[in-house]
Design a protein around this motif. Sequence first.
Motif, PDB file in Angstrom:
ATOM      1  N   LYS A  38      -0.864   2.665   5.793  1.00 26.62           N
ATOM      2  CA  LYS A  38      -0.990   3.623   4.682  1.00 26.62           C
ATOM      3  C   LYS A  38       0.372   3.942   4.094  1.00 26.62           C
ATOM      4  CE  LYS A  38      -5.410   5.708   5.498  1.00 26.62           C
ATOM      5  NZ  LYS A  38      -5.858   5.423   6.884  1.00 26.62           N
ATOM      6  N   THR A  39       1.414   3.962   4.963  1.00 27.17           N
ATOM      7  CA  THR A  39       2.748   4.366   4.496  1.00 27.17           C
ATOM      8  C   THR A  39       3.587   3.171   4.067  1.00 27.17           C
ATOM      9  OG1 THR A  39       3.730   4.118   6.700  1.00 27.17           O
ATOM     10  CG2 THR A  39       2.721   6.245   6.190  1.00 27.17           C
ATOM     11  N   GLY A  40       3.140   1.953   4.394  1.00 27.03           N
ATOM     12  CA  GLY A  40       3.943   0.763   4.075  1.00 27.03           C
ATOM     13  C   GLY A  40       5.043   0.502   5.084  1.00 27.03           C
ATOM     14  N   GLY A  41       5.109   1.320   6.150  1.00 27.74           N
ATOM     15  CA  GLY A  41       6.092   1.083   7.214  1.00 27.74           C
ATOM     16  C   GLY A  41       5.447   0.275   8.325  1.00 27.74           C
ATOM     17  N   ASN A  63      11.931 -14.716  10.612  1.00 31.58           N
ATOM     18  CA  ASN A  63      11.646 -13.727   9.560  1.00 31.58           C
ATOM     19  C   ASN A  63      10.309 -14.001   8.859  1.00 31.58           C
ATOM     20  OD1 ASN A  63      12.738 -11.326   8.658  1.00 31.58           O
ATOM     21  ND2 ASN A  63      13.509 -12.239   6.756  1.00 31.58           N
ATOM     22  N   ALA A  64       9.455 -14.775   9.478  1.00 35.16           N
ATOM     23  CA  ALA A  64       8.226 -15.218   8.811  1.00 35.16           C
ATOM     24  C   ALA A  64       7.254 -14.064   8.535  1.00 35.16           C
ATOM     25  CB  ALA A  64       7.533 -16.288   9.655  1.00 35.16           C
ATOM     26  N   TYR A  65       7.139 -13.108   9.469  1.00 33.76           N
ATOM     27  CA  TYR A  65       6.244 -11.974   9.219  1.00 33.76           C
ATOM     28  C   TYR A  65       6.722 -11.141   8.041  1.00 33.76           C
ATOM     29  CZ  TYR A  65       2.999 -12.308  13.130  1.00 33.76           C
ATOM     30  OH  TYR A  65       1.987 -12.705  13.965  1.00 33.76           O
ATOM     31  N   ALA A  66       8.023 -10.831   8.038  1.00 33.41           N
ATOM     32  CA  ALA A  66       8.564 -10.010   6.956  1.00 33.41           C
ATOM     33  C   ALA A  66       8.352 -10.712   5.618  1.00 33.41           C
ATOM     34  CB  ALA A  66      10.046  -9.738   7.205  1.00 33.41           C
ATOM     35  N   ARG A  67       8.582 -12.021   5.598  1.00 37.93           N
ATOM     36  CA  ARG A  67       8.399 -12.786   4.359  1.00 37.93           C
ATOM     37  C   ARG A  67       6.942 -12.740   3.909  1.00 37.93           C
ATOM     38  NH1 ARG A  67      11.406 -16.930   6.224  1.00 37.93           N
ATOM     39  NH2 ARG A  67       9.513 -18.101   6.686  1.00 37.93           N
ATOM     40  N   ALA A  68       6.029 -12.965   4.845  1.00 33.78           N
ATOM     41  CA  ALA A  68       4.606 -12.970   4.499  1.00 33.78           C
ATOM     42  C   ALA A  68       4.157 -11.596   4.008  1.00 33.78           C
ATOM     43  CB  ALA A  68       3.779 -13.400   5.714  1.00 33.78           C
ATOM     44  N   ILE A  69       4.596 -10.545   4.701  1.00 31.58           N
ATOM     45  CA  ILE A  69       4.206  -9.186   4.312  1.00 31.58           C
ATOM     46  C   ILE A  69       4.768  -8.843   2.929  1.00 31.58           C
ATOM     47  CG2 ILE A  69       4.562  -6.730   4.862  1.00 31.58           C
ATOM     48  CD1 ILE A  69       4.436  -7.600   7.874  1.00 31.58           C
ATOM     49  N   HIS A  70       6.021  -9.202   2.672  1.00 27.77           N
ATOM     50  CA  HIS A  70       6.640  -8.888   1.376  1.00 27.77           C
ATOM     51  C   HIS A  70       6.005  -9.656   0.234  1.00 27.77           C
ATOM     52  CE1 HIS A  70      10.358  -7.154   3.522  1.00 27.77           C
ATOM     53  NE2 HIS A  70       9.585  -6.189   3.089  1.00 27.77           N
ATOM     54  N   GLN A  71       5.517 -10.865   0.538  1.00 29.34           N
ATOM     55  CA  GLN A  71       4.800 -11.611  -0.498  1.00 29.34           C
ATOM     56  C   GLN A  71       3.505 -10.907  -0.891  1.00 29.34           C
ATOM     57  OE1 GLN A  71       4.156 -15.669   0.694  1.00 29.34           O
ATOM     58  NE2 GLN A  71       6.229 -16.282   0.100  1.00 29.34           N
ATOM     59  N   MET A  72       2.857 -10.288   0.107  1.00 32.14           N
ATOM     60  CA  MET A  72       1.586  -9.608  -0.167  1.00 32.14           C
ATOM     61  C   MET A  72       1.805  -8.239  -0.788  1.00 32.14           C
ATOM     62  SD  MET A  72      -0.169 -10.638   3.454  1.00 32.14           S
ATOM     63  CE  MET A  72      -0.187 -12.370   3.986  1.00 32.14           C
ATOM     64  N   PRO A 108       5.391  -6.180  -1.922  1.00 30.38           N
ATOM     65  CA  PRO A 108       6.857  -6.090  -1.905  1.00 30.38           C
ATOM     66  C   PRO A 108       7.357  -4.690  -1.538  1.00 30.38           C
ATOM     67  CG  PRO A 108       6.033  -7.027  -3.986  1.00 30.38           C
ATOM     68  CD  PRO A 108       4.849  -6.504  -3.249  1.00 30.38           C
ATOM     69  N   ASP A 109       6.479  -3.677  -1.575  1.00 25.93           N
ATOM     70  CA  ASP A 109       6.931  -2.321  -1.276  1.00 25.93           C
ATOM     71  C   ASP A 109       6.931  -1.991   0.212  1.00 25.93           C
ATOM     72  OD1 ASP A 109       7.358  -1.806  -3.923  1.00 25.93           O
ATOM     73  OD2 ASP A 109       5.326  -1.025  -4.262  1.00 25.93           O
ATOM     74  N   CYS A 110       6.356  -2.865   1.032  1.00 30.28           N
ATOM     75  CA  CYS A 110       6.337  -2.581   2.473  1.00 30.28           C
ATOM     76  C   CYS A 110       7.747  -2.652   3.047  1.00 30.28           C
ATOM     77  CB  CYS A 110       5.439  -3.583   3.205  1.00 30.28           C
ATOM     78  SG  CYS A 110       3.685  -3.240   3.013  1.00 30.28           S
ATOM     79  N   GLU A 133      12.074   4.180  13.380  1.00 30.99           N
ATOM     80  CA  GLU A 133      11.747   3.928  11.975  1.00 30.99           C
ATOM     81  C   GLU A 133      10.406   4.593  11.636  1.00 30.99           C
ATOM     82  OE1 GLU A 133      14.006   2.600  10.280  1.00 30.99           O
ATOM     83  OE2 GLU A 133      15.227   1.602  11.794  1.00 30.99           O
ATOM     84  N   GLN A 134      10.192   4.840  10.360  1.00 27.42           N
ATOM     85  CA  GLN A 134       8.935   5.471   9.935  1.00 27.42           C
ATOM     86  C   GLN A 134       7.852   4.408   9.771  1.00 27.42           C
ATOM     87  OE1 GLN A 134       8.588   8.838   9.678  1.00 27.42           O
ATOM     88  NE2 GLN A 134      10.697   8.950  10.442  1.00 27.42           N
ATOM     89  N   ILE A 135       7.221   4.017  10.874  1.00 29.71           N
ATOM     90  CA  ILE A 135       6.155   3.022  10.768  1.00 29.71           C
ATOM     91  C   ILE A 135       4.823   3.649  11.181  1.00 29.71           C
ATOM     92  CG2 ILE A 135       7.714   1.064  11.207  1.00 29.71           C
ATOM     93  CD1 ILE A 135       6.428   0.937  14.046  1.00 29.71           C
ATOM     94  N   ASP A 136       3.737   3.116  10.644  1.00 27.35           N
ATOM     95  CA  ASP A 136       2.412   3.580  11.077  1.00 27.35           C
ATOM     96  C   ASP A 136       1.570   2.434  11.634  1.00 27.35           C
ATOM     97  OD1 ASP A 136       1.730   2.198   8.762  1.00 27.35           O
ATOM     98  OD2 ASP A 136       0.406   3.772   7.986  1.00 27.35           O
TER      99      ASP A 136
END
Lengths: 271, 271
Positions: free
Chosen positions: A112-115, A128-137, A139-141, A179-182
Amino acid sequence: MATSLPSHPIGVFDSGVGGLTVVRALMDRLPFENIVYFGDTARVPYGVKSTSTIEHFTLQIVDFLQRQNVKMLIIACNTMAAVAAEKVREISPLPVLDVIESGALCAVAESKTGGIGVIGTPTTINSNAYARAIHQMDPDCRVYSQACPLFVPLVEEGWLDHPVTRLTAQEYLKPVFVEQIDTLVLGCTHYPLLKPMLSTMTGNLKLVDSAIAIADQTAELLQQQGLANTQRGMPDYRYFVTDVPLNFRNVGERFLGRNLGAIEQVSLDRL
Amino acid sequence: MATSLPSHPIGVFDSGVGGLTVVRALMDRLPFENIVYFGDTARVPYGVKSTSTIEHFTLQIVDFLQRQNVKMLIIACNTMAAVAAEKVREISPLPVLDVIESGALCAVAESKTGGIGVIGTPTTINSNAYARAIHQMDPDCRVYSQACPLFVPLVEEGWLDHPVTRLTAQEYLKPVFVEQIDTLVLGCTHYPLLKPMLSTMTGNLKLVDSAIAIADQTAELLQQQGLANTQRGMPDYRYFVTDVPLNFRNVGERFLGRNLGAIEQVSLDRL
């Protein structure tokens, strides 16, 4: 290659035993599908190997599974997904799902928070494959990653809720928790076995289990492509490994939560 | 094969980086000897693989080293020594030393009470090779063995004196400490890096470091066979690995206690 038929098996592969958590999720979600599993137990683990070595081994396995007439491919190993998924999609005419894409999709949908936190083996995290995949889906995460190299040996030792495992998890997760993650992605097929312990430590965090995520996406993909098995008999499960299956059986039945049946050994020369 | 000459290198091999503790001991003990090291980093670790796979890989490495004109072979990997030492001696005309024989010899010499503990990887311990070797040398010794599967990943993580490592060691060593032993064999080439931590936990126990033991026996063997290098120049050190050397360098320099210089990658197809 022959045309894929709905009765053909799903091909699932991993560097070793870990991908059986994906097979387990598939059995639960799609109880009529035939499954062929390949675990490269003679060359496990991949997490410490180089990109070019991992790519080479991966393509050998894909080739072997295609010869078994699978109707789709599931890359159940995070390390192979991180390093070689693109290559597999390039060379194979079959539909391909991989645990990283599935985990990323699920994390983006859940957060919900994008963290979003991601834990995995050093190779997976460094890729860095997860970060890349998440940012492609989305970009605000914001993605925070942490390698946990000791989790795999701890799971294979069977110390699923042991003081050593708890202390190791505290050490690894400390920088992620500030970090602020949910949402926390379990970016390695071994980690679902730590879910009971981790959930007592992570409070309200949503834990993303990519085995379950990929089983859901497999169901959807088979429906869309008209490839869902319509036969309602007992499904056929086959397990191929590259080393003598003794250790694979012992650890694997814990991962699968049931008996493994027959396991076939494939010589590396036949790959 | 050409005749061995004193100026030819010593061939040392291991499944990965661990055997560098043996190289380090050789450099200290025999500063004029040339050394060729082989680490099978693309297929590490061997400790979880089957006997037949380990034997197959070992003979490939021996063949490669013989083509490098080594004058003797040192099996620096406990797993390979446990499983394949006999086979190596059968097929190679060169003198062969292995860490298990050396560790066992040293333990029998050191122990006053005949109570000897051995710790190692699961494959090494399950092979029972240390107990067999010790009993051949002295049938009256009592041997207590304990597998410590997490020590290798802990050492490679660099947690050499970390609370997690200490807790893990306590757990593993508990059943060994209740036995009447006065000597503990570090039956894995990674374990010498844990020696400072272990010695604070083991009190008066003698810790047998097979790297040092094998260096002493190498010196003796080379003298006996007239194979000690008489040249007094800077020795030549060569390192061959089967995977991209990046990780090997990072971890290896910690094991070796000095810079590694050039590392050469050998494709698995060339074995």
